[in-house]
Each structure stands twice: as structure tokens, then as C-alpha cells.
Enzyme design. Sequence first.
Site, PDB file in Angstrom:
ATOM      1  N   ASP A 305       0.851  -1.184   0.000  1.00  7.80           N
ATOM      2  CA  ASP A 305       0.000   0.000   0.000  1.00  7.80           C
ATOM      3  C   ASP A 305       0.894   1.245   0.000  1.00  7.80           C
ATOM      4  O   ASP A 305       1.901   1.283   0.712  1.00  7.80           O
ATOM      5  CB  ASP A 305      -0.917   0.007   1.230  1.00  7.80           C
ATOM      6  CG  ASP A 305      -1.883   1.168   1.215  1.00  7.80           C
ATOM      7  OD1 ASP A 305      -2.985   1.018   0.667  1.00  7.80           O
ATOM      8  OD2 ASP A 305      -1.531   2.242   1.763  1.00  7.80           O
ATOM      9  N   ASP A 348      -4.550   2.263  -4.552  1.00  5.67           N
ATOM     10  CA  ASP A 348      -3.092   2.326  -4.369  1.00  5.67           C
ATOM     11  C   ASP A 348      -2.561   1.045  -3.739  1.00  5.67           C
ATOM     12  O   ASP A 348      -1.480   1.042  -3.147  1.00  5.67           O
ATOM     13  CB  ASP A 348      -2.719   3.532  -3.511  1.00  5.67           C
ATOM     14  CG  ASP A 348      -3.342   3.467  -2.110  1.00  5.67           C
ATOM     15  OD1 ASP A 348      -4.482   2.977  -1.988  1.00  5.67           O
ATOM     16  OD2 ASP A 348      -2.690   3.901  -1.148  1.00  5.67           O
TER      17      ASP A 348
END
Length: 430
Positions: A305, A348
Site C-alpha cells: 500500500d 493504491d
Amino acid sequence: MNQDNNQKSKYFSFVFWGTTFPALFLLARRNYLFFHTIIEFFAIFTGFSITLISLATRNFIQNRIFLKFGILYFFVTIIDFLHTLAYKGMGVFPGWTANHPTQFWIAGRLLETTGFFLIIFFAHLKEKTLSILLGLLCTLFIAFVWFGTFPNCFIEGHGLTIFKIAMEYAMVAILFIVLLKILKGREQSLSTLRNSLVLAVIFTMLGELSFTLYSDVYGFFNFLGHLFRFLSYLVILRGVIINSLNNPVQTLMIELDREREKLKQIAHYDSLTGLYSRNFFNELIQKQAAIALRKKVPISFIMVDVNRFKKINDTCGHLVGDQVLKLVGNCIAQSIRESDIAARYGGDEFIVILYGTGEEQAKEVATRIREKVKTSGKTEQKCDADVDISFGVAQLEPGESYLQAIHRADERMYLMKNSKKNTSPPSIFQ
């Protein structure tokens, strides 16, 4: 069955041409004007057929070289037609001598040679541009002959002029250069028509050489030159027919394969990062997990992430955000093996499958990815955005589903992410 048909076709061709050539020769000996008219109209019909077939198939044949040859032979056959009408003994143009049809002959061959050169050496030349160039040349040649400004090519009682012979040898030299280009060329457009073009150029060269030897427009070498020219048209027509008419299904299949590859690219890959898409990952992981459990081979997952990604988007803009995602995707791709699988999981988040890798080794890979991201520099845009990631690693345990392993990796990633929020120094994103 196909082999038998090919043998029958070859046998038929051998018998046909074996009887046609002697028949044409005997006809030329008895009535050369009749022979010339027949062979010329056959050649004109063949050249015009190349044009018609090329135009008729232009919408489903991607190889534009067929259409270019169709354009070339449209203009060449116009001059060939005038050459036939002007030939000695036809009486269509009163007052004209044997010089005029010979001039038209040289004009037609110059146009054909120029067309070959342009098509082979200037492959990216547009059809419209080629049409304009060849159309202008065709018009100029006809005007020069018609108004008596074209150089003399044949003088009664003396035979061929130096200009005519020089032009024949010059065209043979140019055609030889074209032939070498065809043989050595690696262009896809040439591959489907290469054999036909090679034969056409060779026959044309032989025809031009024959036309340097005659002294009588009704003589043997004149007969031979016309025959070679007709054969050159014929092999071009055969190549166009085979590729344009006999293989339409193959052409359509090639197009379908291309479209299928495009759809596959869209469905399997993330357009921004170049990694696999979430949907394709879901297909792969089921197979990979089943194989790993059956063969008792370790398989690990890394969840990745991007830290403070929302702040990067809000502060620097979405273009910078996209740039960050590309950077992280590249770092992941450069840090894993070809056999490993990396995908953009959503937003993301990224996920990596490491087949045949235990948890400890997976942590080393994850650490390597993070170090690469941190050392890859800031974003290219004018925005002071240091890029960093958090990750979580989990190995698939016996009796566990791959979803449970991914969930554990996801939880560990968020633990790392939360710990960074509490311990990292202040930045423009906090």
C-alpha cells in the site's frame, strides 16, 4: 487430397502453357499484327484485372501494397492501350509510323519501372500521393508522344535508336536494384507478394533485354518481349488473386486475433501500471493456490500500500498520483522473478504472489521492493512528495484458503501502515 489437387493443377498448367506458347509463336509467324493485338489485349485485360481486384478487396485487405499495384497498373494499361492502337498496321492514327507505338512502349515501361521503384523503396508513400505522381507521369508521357516531343525510339530502315536501347538498359538496371530490395526486404507487406514480385521483375527485365535486340517490329525478339511482359502481368495478377481472394478468411482471422489480443491486453493488464489487473489476478490465484496445496509447495503473498496516497493526490494532484502508482508498479516488477505474479489490487494497493517461496523469503522480497521505491527518487512533477510503502506478508498454510492468507497479509500491511503514522516525523502530508 490437397496434394493430388496441386499435382493436377501443375499438370494442367504445364499442358496449357506447353500448347499455348507454340500456338502463339506460330500465330506470330503467320500474322504478327493479329498476334500482337491478342497478346496486348490479354495484357491490358490482366493489368486492368489487377486494378479491379485490388480496389474490390481494399476494405478487408490490410496489406496496402495490393492497392498500390492496382493504381500502378491502371495507368500502365492506359499507355498499353494506346500502344496497341498505334501499332504498325492498325491504321487507327493516320500518318503515324512505327516510331509512335515504340515511344508508347518505352513510356509504359518507364511508368511501370518508376511505379515498382516507388512502391518498393517508399513503402510509406500514401495511395493518394502515388496516384497523383503516376497520373502526372502518365499524362506527360502521352502528351509528349502525341505532340511529337518524345525522343525518337524507332526509325524505319535503321531500327532502334540509341535513346530507346539506353532506356531499356537503364530500366533493367533499376529493376535489378528493385529485385535485390524485394529479396532482402523484411517488410511484412512484401512477404505475401514476394514470390510474385520476384517473377514479375525477372520477366520484365527479360522483356526489356529482348526489346534491345529487334530490328523489325514484327520480328522474333519483339514477339519474345511481348510474351515476357504478359507473363510479368500474369504473375502479379496471380499473387493478388491468391492473397486477396483465396485467403479472405485468413485475413479476417488475423484481424480477429489482433482484436482478441487487444481485448486480452485490456482485460488482463492494468493500463496505468502495466501489472496484472484485479480480475485476472483472481483467475490466476485460484489455479496457483490449488497447485501449491496439491504439490505441497510454499506460496506467499505480499500486500503493498502506498503511504499517504490520498494526501499526495489532494496536495499534488491526480497526475502526480498516477506517477506514484507507476513508480511503485515498476519497482515491484523489477524486484520479483519472472515466475512471480504482481497485480494492482485496487486504488493504491498491490499484491504479489511468490510461488515456491516461504514467508521469510517473501519478507526479504517485500523489503527489497520498499528500498527500491524509497531510492527511486521523488516524483517528476514539481511536488515535494517522498514516496514510501507499507507491506504485509503471509504464507498460505495447509488447509487454509488463499483468501484467508491474503486477509492476513492485508492486516499485517495495515499494522505497518498505522505504526508509521505514529512514529514517522512530520511531513507536508501529515
